[in-house]
Design a protein around this motif. Sequence first.
Motif: not given
Lengths: 510, 510
Positions: A147-172
Amino acid sequence: MANQKNAKKQKNQSKGKSSNNQLALPKMEEKFSEWFNEVIFQADIIDYRYNLKGCGVWLGYGFKVRKNTFQVIRDLLDSTPVPHDEMLFPMLIPEPQFMKEAETVKGFEEEVYWVKDGGTTPLDVKLALRPTSETAMYPMAAKWIRSHQDLPLKTYQVANMFRYEGKNTRPLIRVREITTFKEAHTYHKNAETCEEQIREAMESYSRFFDTLGVPYIKTQRPKWDTFPGANYTIAYDCIFPQKHRALQIGTVHNLGTTFAKTFDIKYEDKEGNQQYVHQTCYGISERAIAALIASHGDDKGLKLPPMIAPIQAVIVPILFKNKEEAVLKASEEFFQKVRKAGLRVHFDKRDMSSGKKYFHWELRGVPIRIEIGPRDIEKGNVCLVRRDTREKIFIAQTEAITKINELLDLIQQEMWDSAKKLHASWITRTNDLDEALDFIESNQGIAEVPFCGSEECAAEIEQRVDGLKFLGIPDEYLPALHKEVKEESDIYCIHCSKPVKQYWRIGRPY
Amino acid sequence: MANQKNAKKQKNQSKGKSSNNQLALPKMEEKFSEWFNEVIFQADIIDYRYNLKGCGVWLGYGFKVRKNTFQVIRDLLDSTPVPHDEMLFPMLIPEPQFMKEAETVKGFEEEVYWVKDGGTTPLDVKLALRPTSETAMYPMAAKWIRSHQDLPLKTYQVANMFRYEGKNTRPLIRVREITTFKEAHTYHKNAETCEEQIREAMESYSRFFDTLGVPYIKTQRPKWDTFPGANYTIAYDCIFPQKHRALQIGTVHNLGTTFAKTFDIKYEDKEGNQQYVHQTCYGISERAIAALIASHGDDKGLKLPPMIAPIQAVIVPILFKNKEEAVLKASEEFFQKVRKAGLRVHFDKRDMSSGKKYFHWELRGVPIRIEIGPRDIEKGNVCLVRRDTREKIFIAQTEAITKINELLDLIQQEMWDSAKKLHASWITRTNDLDEALDFIESNQGIAEVPFCGSEECAAEIEQRVDGLKFLGIPDEYLPALHKEVKEESDIYCIHCSKPVKQYWRIGRPY
């Protein structure tokens, strides 16, 4: 690459990470890249000698820098007028759910790690390690929002993500496990409130980077470089000292209703009609810490802004023969006094020369060193040494707390000012294309040039310098961010010579 | 299972998670399992309707419970005399490194998720999602530790772990992504300092569970049920209300030098000799939150101990016609006063009946409700309602802060006392095996019986009741934990009748 280098260096070390390393750093200006890799390792931020490319261990000191940094953005998001709820979503995303994004917008499937076996059994459905969480989050949002009463909904997370980087990796900067990715996702009734959210997000992000003392420019990406599915993307770029390239350190996307339509996220409005929600999302990663390190260091190591520093002041007793006891006693008393005043202070009692201690704490970027010697005690003084300017200041012990607090504020401000000043010198505005290209090709920074916005014009110019990209439109021209948008006059596209109203930013992205 | 149930239930709901749910909970005593699953969902702790078995989303309120809970253990570990360094290790472990543990001790390879593809390319070396981090951490420790000066080294991380659970999953108890696992790993010079660390760890864990108000027993596991490679394992068990089974909520392992030998973790002692380090490790997971929920709830929902509760007190204005404005104003003033006193307080201004608000906050376990109505204002009072006992207390506004603080302390203490009392009633000590087996078989709890310690005797007894296990030796008999170890006299093994000096615990583990 970094792993190999660090591994090689390690062979020359007789002691482990937790012992006292006394290796000199490479010169920051001459060999920025080596300096950057080394300072992260030697200052106990991250150890990339882990046996997998692009993955490292946050060490004790680095972990505290990470915690303090992300606490700043958490506090900002938790305290917006409608607060953001911090949540935590699963890391594994089943393939059919993951591929749903690819149906309407570009997917990440080429950059993704896939889990195919559970134990020795092949799984019925293969699972993606999240590269970002839209496909994990939006099906849940579709359940939560009715319902419109559920809005706005604001969420966030802080978490780990993964990317298969083919290129040279660089710290951070370019890693396979992004250990720390803050992604906010918000849901709104209409385009107008959605756009308001973009402004709120930009305000939070600007305050975040200001607190880190990290200089930045805000640029709306060209249409052809917008986040797939988004109406528009505004990026925070920090010009990185290495070759003065643009490092993207934050993005804010207006997603409109694209994902709402893909994931069927609807609400019932006051009149009882079903409407699609309007969405934004915005992300910040550990690249913010890369920018923090790069913006402030010197040949002696890190310089941490007081608001982020795990240790804001370190007390080093200056020990002379037969006076050790009095100095240690006075130092301990002073330590307790500073600690009780709520400052993050450390008392370095180790049996080691003062010179080695200076080296140790300068490397780790502690903003203030407090020296206490027999003469200081006689005079009722302590000596404060600034990490940023190396200035020495003698103050009366009775005034110490006030003075230290004032000095921390001053250091925080001056570090930021001086970083901003330097950063500004890496941006040039010119109506002469050759001058702009020369500035970029000679690694002096990024350029602002009059431009018509056409993808064809951009493509032709991009061919002229290796790695050159159109970064996009400076924020002063963005109606989403300013009530009164700036318009230039009497300028002409550097390629097709049409009269135009905006400068655009061009440069080499990192 | 939980996912299906929740999904089914969801069909009956007209509103989303962020709207106001007013569904009644199942009765806690009659249908504990259903109550447990429902309260986690309805009280906004975790939503398990995610499209992957054994994986759920920590919702805003639940995330705060999780954060406060793990902050308690972080604070304890950060403040030990030699502090523990919080670190963060990579989540992916290359197969050869992962299998190193399996060479000397039992490995986890059957329970592990394996990443085999990066994008569309098969990886050269497959990668395990960490089920626990020994094999990620110990090769790094071998690099960090060189000299006796590097010891003791105490580290921990709080991270997500993965187990390919074939069995039925259960919210917070048996999941495929353990979102929150705190694992500490410490390194010492010798067996003696290693054993001291075990005592320190046990002290931290006991204080942790005490703060949560979670009752527990400490039991050394039988030799045949010790963590593979460890000298011994001491477990914290909480008897779970459902069928009064033992739920393992924490473990402390003395690893001796087993892993040091496998991963070659050595230091140079003062005499210049190479020595293996002695190690401990100890873990706590989100099961602590399962125990917290199970130990205190009732038919109306959660009861959260004040030290953990995200909201310690909620203000509900009692609105009568024509007096709304005065009540809202007085409530707002009172709210600001309580907030400034540093309490976690929420002012519920929603346009909704007071009854619905009571229901909402009782479900979420807020320890104190503060009611303010027109009569209270006249008398200069507020009314406090305890969530745990439902007692109503009228106090003068002028004394409110002191009284609320006192009441929070009292609630914290009494919740713990009453949980401990109930928990104690689920343990029986008897010299009669049939009585013990009957107690266990009829789901009354766990039993303590005289026992010789032989695996053969245990195996024969375990056959007599489905699911029966020897949990191990109560902590009062453990020389590692007590200078004066208790010894019983005139008791005889319930199976072989040998004279013995200890009772053992037997029961059905969860």
